[in-house]
Write an enzyme that holds these catalytic residues in place. Structure first.
Site, PDB file in Angstrom:
ATOM      1  N   ARG A 155       0.831  -1.217   0.000  1.00 29.89           N
ATOM      2  CA  ARG A 155       0.000   0.000   0.000  1.00 29.89           C
ATOM      3  C   ARG A 155       0.863   1.263   0.000  1.00 29.89           C
ATOM      4  O   ARG A 155       0.623   2.197  -0.769  1.00 29.89           O
ATOM      5  CB  ARG A 155      -0.942  -0.019   1.209  1.00 29.89           C
ATOM      6  N   ILE A 156       1.870   1.311   0.892  1.00 31.57           N
ATOM      7  CA  ILE A 156       2.684   2.527   0.994  1.00 31.57           C
ATOM      8  C   ILE A 156       3.721   2.583  -0.130  1.00 31.57           C
ATOM      9  O   ILE A 156       3.826   3.601  -0.829  1.00 31.57           O
ATOM     10  CB  ILE A 156       3.369   2.604   2.379  1.00 31.57           C
ATOM     11  N   ASP A 175       9.961  -6.341  -5.127  1.00 35.37           N
ATOM     12  CA  ASP A 175       8.977  -6.958  -4.226  1.00 35.37           C
ATOM     13  C   ASP A 175       8.695  -8.348  -4.780  1.00 35.37           C
ATOM     14  O   ASP A 175       8.015  -8.490  -5.806  1.00 35.37           O
ATOM     15  CB  ASP A 175       7.694  -6.120  -4.179  1.00 35.37           C
ATOM     16  N   ARG A 236      10.575   0.500   9.308  1.00 40.23           N
ATOM     17  CA  ARG A 236      10.931  -0.032  10.626  1.00 40.23           C
ATOM     18  C   ARG A 236      12.443   0.064  10.770  1.00 40.23           C
ATOM     19  O   ARG A 236      13.181  -0.357   9.863  1.00 40.23           O
ATOM     20  CB  ARG A 236      10.517  -1.502  10.773  1.00 40.23           C
ATOM     21  N   ASP A 260      12.900   8.013   9.798  1.00 41.06           N
ATOM     22  CA  ASP A 260      11.767   8.261  10.697  1.00 41.06           C
ATOM     23  C   ASP A 260      11.700   7.190  11.779  1.00 41.06           C
ATOM     24  O   ASP A 260      11.016   7.361  12.775  1.00 41.06           O
ATOM     25  CB  ASP A 260      10.460   8.249   9.880  1.00 41.06           C
ATOM     26  N   GLU A 265      13.669   3.114  19.890  1.00 42.23           N
ATOM     27  CA  GLU A 265      12.933   4.391  19.895  1.00 42.23           C
ATOM     28  C   GLU A 265      12.472   4.693  21.313  1.00 42.23           C
ATOM     29  O   GLU A 265      12.047   3.767  22.017  1.00 42.23           O
ATOM     30  CB  GLU A 265      11.743   4.313  18.940  1.00 42.23           C
ATOM     31  N   HIS A 284       9.469   9.004  14.398  1.00 42.87           N
ATOM     32  CA  HIS A 284       8.431   8.028  14.061  1.00 42.87           C
ATOM     33  C   HIS A 284       7.083   8.757  13.891  1.00 42.87           C
ATOM     34  O   HIS A 284       6.085   8.433  14.548  1.00 42.87           O
ATOM     35  CB  HIS A 284       8.323   6.915  15.119  1.00 42.87           C
TER      36      HIS A 284
END
Ligand SMILES: NC(=O)c1ccc[n+]([C@@H]2O[C@H](COP(=O)([O-])OP(=O)(O)OC[C@H]3O[C@@H](n4cnc5c(N)ncnc54)[C@H](O)[C@@H]3O)[C@@H](O)[C@H]2O)c1
Length: 324
Positions: A155-156, A175, A236, A260, A265, A284
């Site tokens: 999706r992203i 992919d 991630r 990000d 974290e 994040h």
């Protein structure tokens, strides 16, 4: 008959929207004192549902919840839940796949564009009193002469790939599970992961974190990248060997990064990444917009409500029916 009890193991979003939504649907709900296995177990004896954000939900944790039927993850990634252990115990695992796709894609493209056009470096230079467009740094690129490699065409990743194509970049996609025709239809070139990494001027990651993808970008992969290449990660942290990335940036092989997400974290105060000017850091936050913040806890609670009512929810266990 008592209403089903739903436990929220942890959640760092403001307010109590998850519990409120569950209670409005007639369920009982409470939150653990912390996401530790003991604090979860203290409240979980009769829990039929578990809503989790960051707590590690292992098979052992599940074994202390004998009535558990569904685990609902507050977010898209579900790497903190042992899905295999849940599947063998007949427990469904659901996520909230749609709440922030546009936001993460936009954040990623903003990071790509910021590094591709040297925005942070120009900004620092102007504030320091320089006024110079033509400079060795920043290395502002022409999109049509620049290759963006996108790992993961879900999706992203597919939205990022299409956005980069629209801006004129050459886009490679790796992919193994995406049909090559769908990649070509988006104007992108389907390639293997190693080729995408080696040919990238800018590499961006959009694959789930699993045992197979942990440290997908390690020292060896970084060494195959072009000198000066840019690494972008809104997915991630553990997908990248962070120490190897910092070393490569310090050595001047990788030219820049925009991150990000991190191995730990919040990012440690003494992380070497903080000292590198060519690294753009965000906390994040790729998912965030007021709309996404409003949707996320509601979607997570609704997954439990719907599942217990026998309705269809986004289940991630392979080979599991959508509702049980
Ligand atoms: N920073 C943030 O705020 C934020 C927010 C939401 C999601 N995320 C991360 O983004 C990730 C992707 O989200 P999505 O909605 O696009 O997921 P998705 O499931 O739609 O897409 C993942 C894609 O990765 C592909 N894939 C799996 N293993 C691969 C591999 N080894 N190599 C290449 N491709 C592989 C899959 O085929 C799939 O197409 C999530 O897992 C999550 O970790 C981050």
């Amino acid at each position: 008959m008592t209403e089903p009890f739903i436990l929220v193991s942890d959640c760092d979003l403001p307010g109590t929207v998850i519990e409120d939504t569950l209670r409005q649907a007639g369920l009982r709900a409470d939150r653990a004192a912390s996401g530790s296995p003991d604090d979860i177990a203290a409240l979980s004896a009769d829990a039929e549902g578990l809503v989790v954000q960051w707590a590690q939900i292992t098979g052992d944790v599940m074994d202390r919840m004998p009535n558990l039927r569904i685990i609902s993850r507050v977010g898209i990634g579900y790497d903190m839940v042992d899905v295999e252990a849940a599947t063998v115990r007949g427990i469904a695992v659901a996520n909230t796949p749609s709440y922030c796709i546009e936001e993460v894609a936009a954040h990623t493209i903003a990071m790509i564009m910021s590094q591709a056009r040297g925005l942070s470096a120009y900004d620092r230079a102007v504030r320091a009193g320089t006024w110079k467009a033509v400079d060795a740094r920043p290395l502002a690129v022409r999109p049509s002469a620049t290759t963006v490699s996108v790992l993961g065409f879900g999706r992203i990743g597919s939205m990022v790939a299409r956005g980069c194509r629209a801006l004129g970049f050459r886009v490679l996609v790796a992919d193994p599970f995406a049909p090559a025709d769908a990649v070509r239809e988006a104007g992108c070139e389907p390639v293997e992961i190693a080729e995408a990494v080696a040919r990238a001027d800018i590499l961006t990651l959009h694959v789930p974190l699993t045992d197979d993808t942990r440290h997908l970008i390690d020292a060896a992969a970084l060494a195959t990248m072009k000198p000066g290449a840019v690494v972008v990660n809104t997915c991630r942290g553990p997908l990248i060997d962070e120490e190897a990335l910092a070393a490569s940036l310090r050595a001047g092989h990788i030219g820049a990064a925009a991150l990000d997400v991190f191995a730990g974290e919040p990012l440690a105060a003494d992380s070497p990444l903080r000292d590198l000017d060519q690294v753009l850091l965000t906390p994040h936050a790729a998912w965030y917009s007021p709309e996404a913040l409003a949707d996320l806890p509601v979607h997570a609670a609704e997954n439990v409500i719907r599942y217990l009512a026998g309705e269809s929810v986004p289940i991630v266990n392979p080979s599991f029916a959508t509702a049980r």
